[in-house]
Design a protein around this motif. Structure first.
Motif, PDB file in Angstrom:
ATOM      1  N   CYS A  93       0.866  -1.176   0.000  1.00  0.00           N
ATOM      2  CA  CYS A  93       0.000   0.000   0.000  1.00  0.00           C
ATOM      3  C   CYS A  93       0.908   1.233   0.000  1.00  0.00           C
ATOM      4  N   GLU A  94       0.349   2.377  -0.392  1.00  0.00           N
ATOM      5  CA  GLU A  94       1.182   3.568  -0.559  1.00  0.00           C
ATOM      6  C   GLU A  94       0.578   4.787   0.130  1.00  0.00           C
ATOM      7  N   LEU A  95       1.470   5.591   0.673  1.00  0.00           N
ATOM      8  CA  LEU A  95       1.132   6.894   1.218  1.00  0.00           C
ATOM      9  C   LEU A  95       1.894   7.912   0.372  1.00  0.00           C
ATOM     10  N   VAL A  96       1.177   8.829  -0.278  1.00  0.00           N
ATOM     11  CA  VAL A  96       1.790   9.788  -1.194  1.00  0.00           C
ATOM     12  C   VAL A  96       1.513  11.200  -0.699  1.00  0.00           C
ATOM     13  N   PHE A  97       2.572  12.002  -0.597  1.00  0.00           N
ATOM     14  CA  PHE A  97       2.407  13.408  -0.229  1.00  0.00           C
ATOM     15  C   PHE A  97       2.605  14.271  -1.460  1.00  0.00           C
ATOM     16  N   VAL A  98       1.641  15.126  -1.759  1.00  0.00           N
ATOM     17  CA  VAL A  98       1.709  16.035  -2.909  1.00  0.00           C
ATOM     18  C   VAL A  98       2.401  17.318  -2.462  1.00  0.00           C
ATOM     19  N   ASN A  99       3.537  17.638  -3.081  1.00  0.00           N
ATOM     20  CA  ASN A  99       4.256  18.851  -2.668  1.00  0.00           C
ATOM     21  C   ASN A  99       4.305  19.934  -3.751  1.00  0.00           C
ATOM     22  N   ALA A 100       3.806  19.615  -4.966  1.00  0.00           N
ATOM     23  CA  ALA A 100       3.792  20.630  -6.028  1.00  0.00           C
ATOM     24  C   ALA A 100       2.827  20.200  -7.124  1.00  0.00           C
ATOM     25  N   GLY A 101       2.127  21.176  -7.697  1.00  0.00           N
ATOM     26  CA  GLY A 101       1.240  20.882  -8.814  1.00  0.00           C
ATOM     27  C   GLY A 101      -0.165  20.475  -8.382  1.00  0.00           C
ATOM     28  N   ILE A 132       6.059  12.703  -3.071  1.00  0.00           N
ATOM     29  CA  ILE A 132       6.949  11.734  -2.438  1.00  0.00           C
ATOM     30  C   ILE A 132       6.077  10.553  -2.049  1.00  0.00           C
ATOM     31  N   CYS A 133       6.427   9.368  -2.555  1.00  0.00           N
ATOM     32  CA  CYS A 133       5.615   8.164  -2.371  1.00  0.00           C
ATOM     33  C   CYS A 133       6.323   7.202  -1.407  1.00  0.00           C
ATOM     34  N   PHE A 134       5.602   6.760  -0.391  1.00  0.00           N
ATOM     35  CA  PHE A 134       6.125   5.813   0.582  1.00  0.00           C
ATOM     36  C   PHE A 134       5.454   4.451   0.359  1.00  0.00           C
ATOM     37  N   GLY A 135       6.245   3.439   0.011  1.00  0.00           N
ATOM     38  CA  GLY A 135       5.715   2.094  -0.181  1.00  0.00           C
ATOM     39  C   GLY A 135       5.728   1.333   1.128  1.00  0.00           C
ATOM     40  N   ILE A 136       4.587   0.790   1.516  1.00  0.00           N
ATOM     41  CA  ILE A 136       4.411   0.173   2.833  1.00  0.00           C
ATOM     42  C   ILE A 136       4.081  -1.309   2.670  1.00  0.00           C
ATOM     43  N   GLY A 137       4.824  -2.150   3.353  1.00  0.00           N
ATOM     44  CA  GLY A 137       4.563  -3.579   3.322  1.00  0.00           C
ATOM     45  C   GLY A 137       4.129  -4.100   4.676  1.00  0.00           C
ATOM     46  N   GLU A 138       3.409  -5.219   4.663  1.00  0.00           N
ATOM     47  CA  GLU A 138       2.998  -5.916   5.884  1.00  0.00           C
ATOM     48  C   GLU A 138       2.200  -5.020   6.824  1.00  0.00           C
TER      49      GLU A 138
END
Length: 284
Positions: free
Chosen positions: A39-47, A87-93
């Motif tokens: 699963c992913e947590l994405v922070f939008v910092n521009a655009g 910036i995308c954070f990939g999260i496992g388990e």
């Protein structure tokens, strides 16, 4: 704001990767795709642009956290010719108490978490996380993990907003169409075939689907195929010709043409570009 989450069996999730997306011109699109075990947590910092997830479209802006559960079909679309900065954070388990495995949020709670006036602080924290991870040292990895375990509950503590119009009937139809396409995208599909499978009018289905997602059902099929092709290009050694067949194309040249139009690069160049960006690591 809460400082910790409740994990099943107190097992903390893994931080698998941190991927920055810079506002490049021209943009290279990462189109409709899903992750089976991430699963992913994405922070939008521009655009600015649109977050399409499971057939529902949300407008997005700098300062938004975007949530993606494992298995969710998703795509971030820029509103301009430049890519959105993220910036995308990939999260496992991930196993949060009260939620299915690999789930950050339920659909009814929404998938957008705007941080409001906390934008600069969150942006700096995300950047620090990435810089520590990029060092590749034991200390850097440990610091990145520690900071991420603080960032995750913080991100989930921000309340969802109400950007998506509440159209329950339309959302349900879009969900059915999306599920059918997800199961049959590699097969020859027509608008009439999709509508017949759901026992609805082709015109009504196409109108509602495009109104909610921004794409016609057939355009959605194409983006789903291209998203899976990207997954295969960056995680396997299959040739472009082999991948073309796997996602539903008899002609490799036709596949290459569509891939370049949708993604922005031909398949082989996309694989090379991605691996250079990820320093050879094969993450979906």
């Amino acid at each position: 704001m809460p400082s910790q989450l409740s994990y099943v069996h107190n097992r903390q999730p893994s931080l698998l990767y941190i991927t920055p997306q810079r506002t490049v011109d021209p943009k290279v699109n990462r189109v409709l795709h899903s992750h089976d075990s991430v699963c992913e947590l994405v922070f939008v910092n521009a655009g600015e642009g649109t977050y399409l997830i499971n057939g529902i479209s949300y407008p997005i802006f700098p300062g938004d956290f975007l949530l993606t559960n494992q298995g969710d079909l998703h795509e971030i679309q820029s509103a301009t010719h430049r890519e959105i900065g993220t910036i995308c954070f990939g999260i496992g388990e991930l196993a949060l108490r009260g939620l299915p495995p690999g789930c950050l949020a339920l659909a009814e709670d929404g998938f957008i978490r705007p941080v409001g006036r906390n934008y600069e602080q969150i942006k700096n924290l995300c950047q620090l996380l990435y810089e520590q991870m990029k060092l590749g040292t034991v200390q850097g990895q440990a610091i990145a993990r520690y900071l991420f375990l603080a960032l995750l509950p913080l991100a989930l503590s921000f309340p969802a907003d109400e950007r998506r119009e509440r159209q329950a009937e339309s959302a349900a139809l879009v969900g059915w169409v999306g599920q059918y396409i997800a199961s049959h995208y590699a097969e020859p599909l027509t608008l009439e075939q999709i509508a017949e499978s759901l026992n609805v009018s082709p015109y009504h289905m196409a109108h509602v689907f495009k109104e909610v997602t921004g794409f016609s059902p057939i355009q959605y099929v194409i983006r789903r195929r291209m998203g899976e092709a990207q997954n295969l290009l960056i995680s396997t050694d299959f040739s472009a010709a082999q991948i073309a067949v796997m996602v539903g194309y008899d002609s490799a040249s036709h596949f290459n043409s569509i891939f370049k139009r949708v993604v922005g690069l031909p398949p082989v160049r996309y694989r090379r570009w991605y691996l250079e960006m990820m320093r050879g690591k094969r993450r979906q």
